[in-house]
Motif scaffolding. Structure first.
Motif: not given
Ligand SMILES: [Zn+2]
Length: 325
Positions: A49-53, A100-108
């Motif tokens: 789901v996160l990948d899709r977002a 939040a941490r996953k988003l931060e890592e993936a999007l920088g």
């Protein structure tokens, strides 16, 4: 801050719900630079789901420009400090997920996460121009009912960020069992899913109903369309759902004496009849002195309220210099 005449700062907002993910790219003044949506497919679990977002976020940045931060409103209880999911009835399997941490890592870029209704409350407040001293109750009425409170011109989160679970307040103390385990919650009577289930039952009692005799409850747009075409079952279901919501709204008016009650989510598609009936029922039940002067309105941002509000979470964090709420 944007440089005058220069490139405007952009912010990403995600509304991660049980059935859909909505992503927006907005400027500081909340004007929309882009929006995309996709199905959540919650059965696939958090990582997929996160990948899709993330896919939506990257496409928005490719087309609109690089964002300075990202915020996400999640359909469950979130620790706004760490940005991790605490629990969710709507999205099982997300307990402890460091959103939040996953988003931060993936999007920088810096990321913030909060409850989806809380994000919507912030979005509506900002869209109103952040009036000082405003007291506002916001209800997101979709599959379930979420709530947000703005008290004295500030988003009220409670001691642990869990405040505003207005859909899980008791309306019928011996009523039907709610997803949360409690009985007779506002959710069981006035949510989109309660209204759909009622429409199905009423259609079952009326063989000629436009809603037919399907096993699956009709969607809210189907109920709205049938009501527009004069269907009795659809019309009665909308009135009953609106009255139940009005009873809840009356409670919130008596508790908070707000300037404004805002409704957002799927029920806003049910139109003016629905809103009028909510107002009428709330007016019958709340203290006249409190009801008088309380506006009951639909959200200014339509179904974008949560996503735009999520972008506001990121903006506010940047303004505070990155400190947590
Ligand atoms: Zn409940």
């Amino acid at each position: 801050m944007s440089v005058p005449g220069g490139k405007k700062d952009l912010w990403l907002g995600l509304d991660l719900g049980a059935s859909k993910i909505l992503a927006v790219l907005v400027e500081e003044d909340l004007s929309l630079a882009g929006s995309l949506r996709t199905e959540t497919k919650r059965e696939e679990g958090p990582e997929r789901v996160l990948d899709r977002a993330l896919g939506l976020c990257r496409r928005l940045e490719e087309e609109g420009g690089r964002a300075k931060g990202v915020g996400v409103g999640f359909a469950g209880l979130v620790d706004p400090g760490t940005g991790a999911v605490r629990s969710s009835i709507m999205l099982p399997g997300w307990e402890g997920f460091p959103l939040a941490r996953k988003l931060e890592e993936a999007l920088g870029i810096p990321a913030r996460a909060d409850n989806d209704a809380t994000a919507a409350g912030l979005g509506e407040f900002r869209a109103l121009g952040s009036p000082p001293g405003l007291n506002m109750v916001l209800l997101t009425v979709g599959t379930g009912i979420g709530g947000a409170l703005v008290l004295g011109g500030r988003l009220y989160r409670g001691k642990g960020g869990l405040a505003g679970e207005l859909g899980n307040t008791t309306i019928e103390w011996k009523g039907r069992t709610c997803w949360c385990g409690n009985r007779g919650c506002l959710n069981t009577l006035a949510s989109g899913s309660a209204l759909s289930a009622l429409a199905r039952r009423l259609a079952g009692e009326r063989p000629g109903s436009l809603l037919g005799q399907k096993e699956e409850p009709p969607s809210l747009p189907e109920v709205a369309e049938a009501a527009r075409r004069g269907d009795e079952a659809a019309r009665l279901a909308i009135l009953e759902g609106a009255r139940a919501l009005g009873a809840g709204v009356a409670n919130f008016i008596n508790i908070f004496d707000p300037h404004l009650v805002v409704l957002t989510g799927g029920v806003t598609g049910l139109g003016e009849t629905f809103l009028e009936e909510v107002r009428r029922e709330a007016g019958k039940r709340a203290f006249a002195e409190a009801f008088e002067g309380t506006k009951i309105e639909l959200s200014r941002l339509g179904d974008m309220t949560g996503a735009v509000g999520a972008a506001c979470l990121a903006m506010e964090a940047a303004r505070r210099g990155g400190s947590r709420p």
